[in-house]
Scaffold this motif. Structure first.
Motif, PDB file in Angstrom:
ATOM      1  N   ALA A  19       0.842  -1.077   0.154  1.00 24.01           N
ATOM      2  CA  ALA A  19      -0.066   0.144  -0.053  1.00 24.01           C
ATOM      3  C   ALA A  19       0.871   1.290   0.002  1.00 24.01           C
ATOM      4  CB  ALA A  19      -0.967  -0.041   1.180  1.00 24.01           C
ATOM      5  N   GLY A  20       2.016   1.108   0.293  1.00 25.66           N
ATOM      6  CA  GLY A  20       3.108   2.385   0.302  1.00 25.66           C
ATOM      7  C   GLY A  20       2.797   3.016   1.422  1.00 25.66           C
ATOM      8  N   THR A  21       2.507   2.574   2.587  1.00 29.17           N
ATOM      9  CA  THR A  21       2.440   3.376   3.782  1.00 29.17           C
ATOM     10  C   THR A  21       3.567   3.280   4.518  1.00 29.17           C
ATOM     11  OG1 THR A  21       1.269   1.400   4.825  1.00 29.17           O
ATOM     12  CG2 THR A  21      -0.181   2.724   3.878  1.00 29.17           C
ATOM     13  N   ILE A  22       4.596   2.655   4.135  1.00 23.77           N
ATOM     14  CA  ILE A  22       5.894   2.589   4.946  1.00 23.77           C
ATOM     15  C   ILE A  22       6.891   3.441   4.308  1.00 23.77           C
ATOM     16  CG2 ILE A  22       7.522   1.062   5.836  1.00 23.77           C
ATOM     17  CD1 ILE A  22       5.907  -1.239   6.051  1.00 23.77           C
ATOM     18  N   PRO A  23       7.248   4.842   4.810  1.00 26.25           N
ATOM     19  CA  PRO A  23       7.951   5.554   3.966  1.00 26.25           C
ATOM     20  C   PRO A  23       9.554   5.016   3.822  1.00 26.25           C
ATOM     21  CG  PRO A  23       7.530   6.453   6.156  1.00 26.25           C
ATOM     22  CD  PRO A  23       6.787   5.145   5.978  1.00 26.25           C
ATOM     23  N   ASP A  24      10.062   5.550   2.992  1.00 26.33           N
ATOM     24  CA  ASP A  24      11.433   5.540   2.623  1.00 26.33           C
ATOM     25  C   ASP A  24      12.318   6.534   3.292  1.00 26.33           C
ATOM     26  OD1 ASP A  24      13.894   4.684   1.881  1.00 26.33           O
ATOM     27  OD2 ASP A  24      13.666   5.326  -0.344  1.00 26.33           O
ATOM     28  N   VAL A  25      12.060   6.755   4.534  1.00 28.99           N
ATOM     29  CA  VAL A  25      12.706   7.854   5.583  1.00 28.99           C
ATOM     30  C   VAL A  25      13.125   7.188   6.963  1.00 28.99           C
ATOM     31  CG1 VAL A  25      11.191   9.778   4.196  1.00 28.99           C
ATOM     32  CG2 VAL A  25      10.294   8.496   6.406  1.00 28.99           C
ATOM     33  N   PRO A  26      13.782   8.019   7.702  1.00 30.51           N
ATOM     34  CA  PRO A  26      14.120   7.551   9.039  1.00 30.51           C
ATOM     35  C   PRO A  26      12.890   7.740   9.724  1.00 30.51           C
ATOM     36  CG  PRO A  26      15.686   9.185   8.279  1.00 30.51           C
ATOM     37  CD  PRO A  26      14.550   9.330   7.269  1.00 30.51           C
ATOM     38  N   GLY A  27      12.906   6.962  10.966  1.00 24.77           N
ATOM     39  CA  GLY A  27      11.925   6.909  11.782  1.00 24.77           C
ATOM     40  C   GLY A  27      11.562   5.660  12.449  1.00 24.77           C
ATOM     41  N   VAL A  28      10.037   5.609  13.128  1.00 29.52           N
ATOM     42  CA  VAL A  28       9.650   4.402  13.606  1.00 29.52           C
ATOM     43  C   VAL A  28       8.110   4.161  13.107  1.00 29.52           C
ATOM     44  CG1 VAL A  28       8.874   3.713  15.771  1.00 29.52           C
ATOM     45  CG2 VAL A  28      11.036   4.919  16.018  1.00 29.52           C
ATOM     46  N   TYR A  29       7.968   2.728  12.907  1.00 32.98           N
ATOM     47  CA  TYR A  29       6.726   2.357  12.385  1.00 32.98           C
ATOM     48  C   TYR A  29       6.159   1.385  13.290  1.00 32.98           C
ATOM     49  CZ  TYR A  29       3.213   1.838   8.552  1.00 32.98           C
ATOM     50  OH  TYR A  29       2.041   1.651   8.058  1.00 32.98           O
ATOM     51  N   SER A  30       4.861   1.188  13.588  1.00 31.69           N
ATOM     52  CA  SER A  30       4.443   0.132  14.202  1.00 31.69           C
ATOM     53  C   SER A  30       3.440  -0.275  13.440  1.00 31.69           C
ATOM     54  CB  SER A  30       4.109   0.245  15.613  1.00 31.69           C
ATOM     55  OG  SER A  30       5.398   0.861  16.411  1.00 31.69           O
ATOM     56  N   ILE A  31       3.147  -1.800  13.585  1.00 31.39           N
ATOM     57  CA  ILE A  31       1.769  -2.355  12.979  1.00 31.39           C
ATOM     58  C   ILE A  31       1.318  -3.136  13.912  1.00 31.39           C
ATOM     59  CG2 ILE A  31       0.872  -3.975  11.470  1.00 31.39           C
ATOM     60  CD1 ILE A  31       3.342  -3.582   9.451  1.00 31.39           C
ATOM     61  N   LEU A 140      12.977   3.473   6.630  1.00 33.46           N
ATOM     62  CA  LEU A 140      11.931   2.526   7.206  1.00 33.46           C
ATOM     63  C   LEU A 140      11.533   1.368   6.038  1.00 33.46           C
ATOM     64  CD1 LEU A 140       9.557   5.050   9.175  1.00 33.46           C
ATOM     65  CD2 LEU A 140      11.010   2.948  10.184  1.00 33.46           C
ATOM     66  N   LEU A 141      11.640   1.911   4.872  1.00 37.80           N
ATOM     67  CA  LEU A 141      11.258   0.714   3.861  1.00 37.80           C
ATOM     68  C   LEU A 141      12.255  -0.305   4.044  1.00 37.80           C
ATOM     69  CD1 LEU A 141       9.385   0.082   1.700  1.00 37.80           C
ATOM     70  CD2 LEU A 141      10.501   1.520   0.373  1.00 37.80           C
ATOM     71  N   GLU A 142      13.565   0.133   4.036  1.00 41.57           N
ATOM     72  CA  GLU A 142      14.757  -1.008   4.233  1.00 41.57           C
ATOM     73  C   GLU A 142      14.490  -1.615   5.471  1.00 41.57           C
ATOM     74  OE1 GLU A 142      17.552  -2.840   2.596  1.00 41.57           O
ATOM     75  OE2 GLU A 142      16.694  -1.240   1.482  1.00 41.57           O
ATOM     76  N   ASP A 143      14.186  -1.179   6.491  1.00 41.07           N
ATOM     77  CA  ASP A 143      13.922  -1.947   7.505  1.00 41.07           C
ATOM     78  C   ASP A 143      12.819  -3.023   7.445  1.00 41.07           C
ATOM     79  OD1 ASP A 143      14.878  -2.934  10.117  1.00 41.07           O
ATOM     80  OD2 ASP A 143      13.127  -1.883  11.046  1.00 41.07           O
ATOM     81  N   ALA A 144      11.713  -2.617   6.653  1.00 42.20           N
ATOM     82  CA  ALA A 144      10.668  -3.397   6.433  1.00 42.20           C
ATOM     83  C   ALA A 144      11.074  -4.659   5.638  1.00 42.20           C
ATOM     84  CB  ALA A 144       9.437  -2.653   5.647  1.00 42.20           C
TER      85      ALA A 144
END
Length: 447
Positions: A19-31, A140-144
């Motif tokens: 869906a493209g909701t995980i951005p290619d930027v630094p940060g934190v993302y939780s599901i 974040l996209l790379e970490d995903a």
């Protein structure tokens, strides 16, 4: 038994990536996913089957919260950077870091070990939740993508089966200090008390057990949990052969927004005796001057420490807390704080007078000079840190696991009038909460 957790997380992560909701930027993302386990698999069984470290298990003493977390996305060895990391992501105020804070750290030793897990399985009452965390200083996209590869590898492993029954036997035991040295240490403490160097000091003993069989930390945690009721249960594993775990009756503090709850758990008697019932011993404890003084010293110290940060303070009357091998006096202290700051809360409350002494700095200097070992994680704290809510228990009734040996710890509060042999019996009773889990295969050395 196979828990369908990993395929569920894989699917959710892929949906977010597609869906493209995980951005290619630094940060934190939780599901976060609500979850109903299809089969009953204890969290410790699941952790034991997942080779992703570090690992943390934590259960509240009333059973309302239980969590199993694994994989270190972010790791902090000091509390202030951990809190700053959370503060940098205020929109995610329920993001939790799990781990330990040390009793006191010397040069080169960690102050804390707190980590943001890759995977958390969390239960609050009857509601289960799965949490997958991504964090990156770059993308974040790379970490995903890295996370997706980890989940795929883990999903190929066998399902979580029941833990083998805990069966590591005790071959030998050695105390630090042994009983004669303990008497000498207590004599020095009583001299310092008469000289008014401090009003109380808590002195501890470390016992090294050599074991006959392979020790699985999760199995030891499960065995302790099965018999030590009304306790916080906590475990931090750095690797399959290295862990710190225990079952502690004592809350250091819980902070919900600006409301803080803590307690004075000091004053101890056996849970039962050869000539006295538990009720008779509890009545003696409630009316014993030495134990009441010891408890009130802790209450006064906590209130003085909280006063600069508290808008209000309330203290409950004393009550008896009955555990498997001991009974304690407890008073609860409730505070309304003028700000949310866990670094400040830890600084004010840890170590408590119940595990260090009074005045705290003088007692800690005496401990550093006279105890024949470093406490490290013992008498520190275990739990979780978040912006919205944090809670730590005092890391007591604990074991440091190193392959086929275990270090057990127990302490006693020394005040004017303390007796060395009576205090030795107290630490024997406290250590029994963990030590009785090991079937003795040889006699303990005389001490």
């Amino acid at each position: 038994m196979r828990v369908l957790m990993l395929p569920l997380l894989q699917s959710a992560l892929q949906q977010h990536m597609d869906a493209g909701t995980i951005p290619d930027v630094p940060g934190v993302y939780s599901i976060s996913l609500p979850w109903t386990p299809g089969v009953h698999v204890p969290m410790l069984d699941w952790l034991n089957a997942v080779p992703l470290y570090p690992q943390c298990y934590w259960q509240h003493r009333d059973g309302e919260l239980e969590a199993a977390a694994c994989g270190g996305v972010k790791i902090f060895n000091r509390l202030a950077p951990a809190q700053a990391f959370l503060a940098a992501h205020p929109a995610r105020d329920t993001l939790r870091l799990w781990g330990l804070n040390a009793f006191g750290h010397g040069e080169g030793e960690p102050e804390s070990y707190l980590f943001l897990p890759r995977i958390t399985w969390q239960r609050e009452r009857q509601s289960h939740q799965l949490i997958l965390n991504l964090a990156s200083d770059g993308s974040l996209l790379e970490d995903a993508r890295l996370c997706a590869a980890q989940l795929a590898q883990l999903a190929r492993l066998p399902g979580a089966g029941p833990l083998d029954p805990f069966a590591a036997g005790e071959i030998s035991a050695a105390h630090q200090p042994e009983r004669p040295q303990w008497r000498q240490m207590i004599a020095r403490a009583l001299t310092a008390l008469r000289e008014q160097q401090f009003a109380k000091v808590v002195l501890a003993r470390r016992t090294r057990l050599v074991l006959s069989g392979k020790l699985r930390s999760a199995a030891l945690m499960a065995a302790s949990k099965a018999v030590n009721h009304h306790c916080y249960h906590y475990m931090l594993c750095w690797s399959p052969g290295r862990a710190f775990l225990g079952s502690s009756p004592e809350r250091l503090y819980r902070r919900r927004e600006n409301r803080l709850d803590t307690e004075a758990l000091a004053g101890t008697v056996a849970a039962d005796g050869p000539s006295s019932s538990a009720a008779e011993l509890a009545d003696w404890l409630m009316n014993d001057d030495k134990n009441q003084r010891e408890n009130l010293l802790v209450v006064d110290d906590i209130c003085q420490r909280l006063h600069p940060a508290a808008l209000s303070l309330d203290v409950t009357p004393p009550e008896i807390i009955s555990l498997r091998t001991v009974q304690h006096l407890r008073r609860t202290i409730m505070a309304q704080l003028n700000c949310r700051d866990d670094v400040r809360c830890l600084s004010m409350l840890q170590p408590t007078a119940a595990v260090a002494g009074l005045p705290r700095d003088a007692a800690r200097r005496f401990i550093a000079r006279h105890e024949p070992f470093g406490r490290e994680w013992y008498a520190g704290s275990a739990g979780y840190l978040s912006l919205a809510q944090s809670e730590f228990c005092v890391s007591l009734r604990c074991a440091q696991v190193e392959n086929q040996s275990v270090m057990l710890y127990a302490g006693a509060g020394i005040v004017e009038g303390s007796d060395a042999d009576q205090e030795w019996r107290e630490i024997e009773n406290k250590a029994a909460g963990m030590r009785t889990l090991f079937a003795a295969e040889s006699a303990e050395p005389a001490g």
